[in-house]
Design an enzyme around this catalytic site. Structure first.
Site, mmCIF file in Angstrom:
data_model
loop_
_atom_site.group_PDB
_atom_site.id
_atom_site.type_symbol
_atom_site.label_atom_id
_atom_site.label_comp_id
_atom_site.label_asym_id
_atom_site.label_seq_id
_atom_site.Cartn_x
_atom_site.Cartn_y
_atom_site.Cartn_z
ATOM 1 N N PHE A 174 0.855 -1.181 0.000
ATOM 2 C CA PHE A 174 0.000 0.000 0.000
ATOM 3 C C PHE A 174 0.904 1.247 0.000
ATOM 4 O O PHE A 174 1.798 1.355 0.841
ATOM 5 C CB PHE A 174 -0.867 -0.044 1.257
ATOM 6 C CG PHE A 174 -2.010 0.921 1.277
ATOM 7 C CD1 PHE A 174 -3.009 0.858 0.332
ATOM 8 C CD2 PHE A 174 -2.093 1.872 2.283
ATOM 9 C CE1 PHE A 174 -4.077 1.737 0.370
ATOM 10 C CE2 PHE A 174 -3.164 2.754 2.325
ATOM 11 C CZ PHE A 174 -4.150 2.686 1.369
ATOM 12 N N ASP A 221 1.481 -5.776 7.700
ATOM 13 C CA ASP A 221 0.256 -4.991 7.639
ATOM 14 C C ASP A 221 -0.897 -5.947 7.324
ATOM 15 O O ASP A 221 -0.917 -6.591 6.275
ATOM 16 C CB ASP A 221 0.382 -3.909 6.558
ATOM 17 C CG ASP A 221 -0.788 -2.931 6.588
ATOM 18 O OD1 ASP A 221 -1.912 -3.360 6.952
ATOM 19 O OD2 ASP A 221 -0.604 -1.755 6.231
ATOM 20 N N TYR A 234 -11.684 -0.927 9.945
ATOM 21 C CA TYR A 234 -12.893 -0.501 9.213
ATOM 22 C C TYR A 234 -13.146 -1.302 7.947
ATOM 23 O O TYR A 234 -14.116 -1.065 7.255
ATOM 24 C CB TYR A 234 -12.867 1.008 8.924
ATOM 25 C CG TYR A 234 -11.622 1.560 8.271
ATOM 26 C CD1 TYR A 234 -11.403 1.395 6.906
ATOM 27 C CD2 TYR A 234 -10.670 2.252 9.013
ATOM 28 C CE1 TYR A 234 -10.259 1.913 6.309
ATOM 29 C CE2 TYR A 234 -9.522 2.766 8.424
ATOM 30 C CZ TYR A 234 -9.319 2.591 7.064
ATOM 31 O OH TYR A 234 -8.196 3.086 6.475
ATOM 32 N N LYS A 235 -12.273 -2.256 7.637
ATOM 33 C CA LYS A 235 -12.478 -3.081 6.441
ATOM 34 C C LYS A 235 -13.258 -4.337 6.850
ATOM 35 O O LYS A 235 -14.422 -4.224 7.227
ATOM 36 C CB LYS A 235 -11.129 -3.374 5.798
ATOM 37 C CG LYS A 235 -10.513 -2.085 5.245
ATOM 38 C CD LYS A 235 -9.094 -2.236 4.754
ATOM 39 C CE LYS A 235 -8.607 -0.891 4.211
ATOM 40 N NZ LYS A 235 -7.171 -0.813 4.063
ATOM 41 N N ARG A 262 -11.776 -3.900 -8.445
ATOM 42 C CA ARG A 262 -11.516 -4.750 -7.297
ATOM 43 C C ARG A 262 -12.843 -5.145 -6.641
ATOM 44 O O ARG A 262 -13.645 -4.279 -6.286
ATOM 45 C CB ARG A 262 -10.637 -3.980 -6.308
ATOM 46 C CG ARG A 262 -10.083 -4.834 -5.206
ATOM 47 C CD ARG A 262 -9.157 -4.039 -4.321
ATOM 48 N NE ARG A 262 -9.908 -3.129 -3.466
ATOM 49 C CZ ARG A 262 -9.382 -2.445 -2.456
ATOM 50 N NH1 ARG A 262 -8.088 -2.526 -2.204
ATOM 51 N NH2 ARG A 262 -10.120 -1.645 -1.716
#
Ligand SMILES: *Cc1c(COP(=O)(O)O)cnc(C)c1O
Length: 427
Positions: A129, A208, A233-234, A387
């Protein structure tokens, strides 16, 4: 995994056979026609969260006021951390919730470098990321350019063979820091093997887990992982901007020095000592007053995941991603779409990426259809990736079927031509 029907009735049949399908009812679904394939960017709202928050605001804050801290708020970062620990295979005292993923990465990466002062190389990869890479670049800059960031080469930007890691990790490697599941391609590392390679070379590891926590089974403690950070939050459905977590293996906790010394990391914050004495445990990596309301919002979601069981979720996620790829082969590959994820499920997290030169406009047409009621929300990721996030707690097989048929229609009927190529500010 073999599928032998492309009919929607077959998707419905798979849903009917799915033991986890009742969990969908534990989430707020305002618009039953919306196909939401973005649970890996922002998870859905659990049904229990609004009441939980109403109580937190009206009773805990409104009535109890400052007493709320002793009523339990002060323990929440560790308490919620212990729940996350259960989900990622850590000991309860190895995970704490605080700050954001990027900030936690900064703290732990700097602490790791300080623990390996003779070594000057930070190793990551080009699938990571970008924010993670920026944080690492900033750290190199801060260290006076003595440190350098080296990126392990990928295989066509899709995956990173273990051999490439073996070649790059060496005597000068202080830290190996990678996303366990890559945000674009969904490539998933063998965390245990890479950690072992790093340890053999005397380096520390920092993972991560943003795209793996709540999506794939992890055994951080047993795999001897040193450090990790991740997002709530995912797949953990904690809500927009919910605080992140960090993991430090127990035996490292009082050896590593936090780079930001704040009062919540002190042994006794309320002694108000003028000199910083770090806490002897994980709490030394806290900085300051926790974001209590957003932290409390994480709680109901974790209960749902623990009840469903991470192994069951993974099993369904594999079945669903295989089904999605099967449908893509049938309907989309003949139209110019390509698979932008590893074909082998054991090397893939819980999203599937499909590439197409018109990916951006295809995404716009999915999100804002003009000629159908079927609205699909994916993510667009530069330059040509659509995605599709599978969140097995609430994604149905029919959702996947509808998404693929829409992607087919948009290209077949050139619907995307009606949309601007100009990017919106959040894609
Ligand atoms: C989502 C995500 C983040 C999020 O970082 P924030 O600090 O919450 O903005 C970080 N790393 C990875 C790999 C992610 O997928």
């Amino acid at each position: 995994m073999k599928f032998n029907s492309t009919k929607p009735s077959f998707a419905r049949q798979l849903d009917a056979q799915d033991d986890l399908s009742p969990f969908r009812d534990q989430f707020v679904i305002q618009d039953p026609t919306l196909v939401y394939l973005d649970g890996n960017s922002l998870g859905r709202l659990p049904q229990a969260t609004p009441d939980h928050m109403k109580y937190a605001i009206e009773h805990q804050w409104g009535e109890r006021l400052i007493r709320g801290w002793n009523d339990g708020w002060i323990k929440k970062p560790a308490e919620v951390g212990a729940k996350i620990a259960e989900i990622i295979g850590a000991r309860p005292d190895e995970v704490i919730v605080c700050d954001t993923t990027s900030i936690n990465l900064y703290k732990l990466a700097l602490a790791a470098l300080q623990a390996r002062p003779e070594r000057k190389t930070i190793l990551s990869d080009a699938l990571n990321f970008p924010s993670d890479l920026y944080i690492l670049q900033g750290i190199c800059d801060l260290m006076g350019e003595e440190h350098r960031l080296d990126l392990i080469p990928s295989d066509q930007s899709l995956s990173v063979p273990l051999e490439n890691c073996r070649e790059r990790i060496g005597d000068d490697t202080a830290l190996v820091t990678l996303s366990h599941v890559s945000f674009k391609s969904a490539f998933m590392y063998d965390m245990e093997k890479v950690t072992h390679l790093a340890h053999q070379a005397g380096a520390l590891t920092l993972w991560d887990l943003s795209h793996s926590a709540g999506a794939v089974p992890l055994e951080l403690h047993d795999w001897d992982v040193d450090l990790a950070v991740g997002c709530t939050y995912k797949y953990l459905n904690g809500g927009p901007g919910a605080p992140a977590f960090l993991y430090v293996r127990r035996d490292l906790q009082n050896k590593l020095i936090p780079p930001i010394w704040g009062w919540f990391g002190a042994q006794a914050p309320f002694n108000f000592d003028l000199n910083f004495n770090p806490a002897r445990d994980l709490t030394r990596f806290q900085i300051s007053t926790p974001h209590m309301l957003s932290l409390l919002a994480v709680e109901p979601a974790l209960e749902i995941i623990l009840k469903a069981g991470i192994k069951n979720l993974r099993q369904k996620s594999i079945q669903q991603s295989e089904y999605l790829i099967y449908l893509a082969r049938e309907f989309l590959f003949p139209l110019g779409y390509e698979l932008g994820s590893p074909t082998d499920a054991s090397e893939r997290g819980s999203h599937v990426t499909l590439q197409h030169p018109e990916a951006y406009r295809i995404c716009r047409a999915l999100i804002e259809p003009q000629e159908t009621d079927i609205r699909v929300i994916p993510d667009f990721r530069e330059p040509d990736n659509v995605r599709l996030g599978i969140a097995p707690l609430y994604t149905s097989f029919l959702d996947l079927h509808q998404a693929v048929r829409r992607m087919e229609q948009i290209v077949k009927e050139k619907e995307y031509l009606q949309y601007s190529e100009e990017y919106l500010s959040v894609t």
